[in-house]
Design an enzyme around this catalytic site. Structure first.
Site, mmCIF file in Angstrom:
data_model
loop_
_atom_site.group_PDB
_atom_site.id
_atom_site.type_symbol
_atom_site.label_atom_id
_atom_site.label_comp_id
_atom_site.label_asym_id
_atom_site.label_seq_id
_atom_site.Cartn_x
_atom_site.Cartn_y
_atom_site.Cartn_z
ATOM 1 N N ASP A 102 33.891 37.300 33.938
ATOM 2 C CA ASP A 102 33.707 38.745 34.136
ATOM 3 C C ASP A 102 33.411 39.454 32.818
ATOM 4 O OD1 ASP A 102 34.281 38.391 36.814
ATOM 5 O OD2 ASP A 102 36.423 38.852 36.553
HETATM 6 N N1 URA Z 1 38.657 34.600 37.367
HETATM 7 C C1 URA Z 1 38.470 35.929 37.208
HETATM 8 O O1 URA Z 1 39.091 36.733 37.893
HETATM 9 N N2 URA Z 1 37.600 36.338 36.286
HETATM 10 C C2 URA Z 1 36.913 35.505 35.484
HETATM 11 O O2 URA Z 1 36.136 35.954 34.646
HETATM 12 C C3 URA Z 1 37.116 34.126 35.652
HETATM 13 C C4 URA Z 1 37.996 33.696 36.608
#
Ligand code: URA
Length: 239
Positions: A102
């Site tokens: 993310d």
């Molecule tokens: N899980 C998440 O919630 N975000 C990420 O970036 C990776 C795994």
């Protein structure tokens, strides 16, 4: 930066041994100048030619391990003008991230121009263990641990937790620091996991991907993934 003979060999032109012969026998130029010493190092921006024919960079497989900072998007471009992971890597090759973290997640992400390898890593049948450290807003309790051990339903599908470790519980700040290992690649899966337990994730970092770890890479720093590590990753997938 990598040694000229390795660069030529990795381009699939010839073996490293023969590339060394070409170099010492004055067949190789870097940016138009003959280079005949074996210690010479080049990077993705140098133009390498053998007997006057430019080595096609598209043939060269590149593999990077980046420690992604916050506020960087895992994409090759972004309409909203946000910084992309590919812009952090100094190469002219068309590389892209393997999977995604993310915008506000930090940590280990692989980038490559090797489509076949990327697809292999992302294929759901290849269960790659990934370890995250999450800081959450609350204190995990026995009930939560039980659920984590059992696995949870996320969007109607069971998520198995391969391992979890509580690293710190801060009662004053009302936060928990947890290390979680899973083999799934669903988007936002860690945030959804803690959301299902009733907690918000305040910070999230991926520290491990299969056999690869962040080591001492600082935020925004990257390194080449070695041939040995590529082999390790491939062997890891076979198991
Ligand atoms: N899980 C998440 O919630 N975000 C990420 O970036 C990776 C795994």
């Amino acid at each position: 930066m990598e040694r000229l003979q390795k660069y030529i060999a990795d381009a699939g032109y010839t073996s490293r041994r023969k590339a060394e012969d070409l170099i010492v026998n004055n067949h190789v130029t870097v940016n138009g100048n003959i280079v005949n010493t074996l210690g010479y190092k080049v990077n993705g921006n140098d133009i390498i030619a053998i007997d006057g024919v430019i080595l096609q960079k598209s043939n060269i497989k590149e593999y990077y391990l980046l420690n992604k900072p916050r506020e960087v998007i895992c994409s090759v471009s972004d309409e909203a003008g946000r910084k992309t992971v590919t812009s952090l890597i100094d190469t002219k090759s068309r590389i892209y991230p393997v999977g995604r973290l993310d915008y506000d997640t930090t940590g280990l992400i692989i980038l490559t121009n090797d489509g076949e390898f990327a697809n292999l890593l992302m294929h759901p049948k290849n269960k790659i263990l990934k370890t995250y450290v999450a800081k959450i807003d609350g204190i995990l309790n026995e009930e939560d641990f039980k659920k984590l051990r059992k696995g949870l339903l996320i969007d109607g599908r069971k998520l198995t937790i391969d391992n979890f470790k509580v690293k710190a519980l801060d009662k004053q700040k009302n936060t928990s620091l947890v290390e979680v290992t899973i083999h799934e690649g669903r988007n936002h899966i860690i945030k959804k996991l803690f959301g299902a337990l009733g907690y918000d994730v305040k910070k999230l970092t991926r520290i491990k991907y299969g056999p690869l770890t962040l080591d001492n890479l600082k935020s925004g720093e990257y390194r080449n993934i070695t041939n040995k590590e590529i082999k390790e990753l491939k062997n890891y997938l076979i198991k």
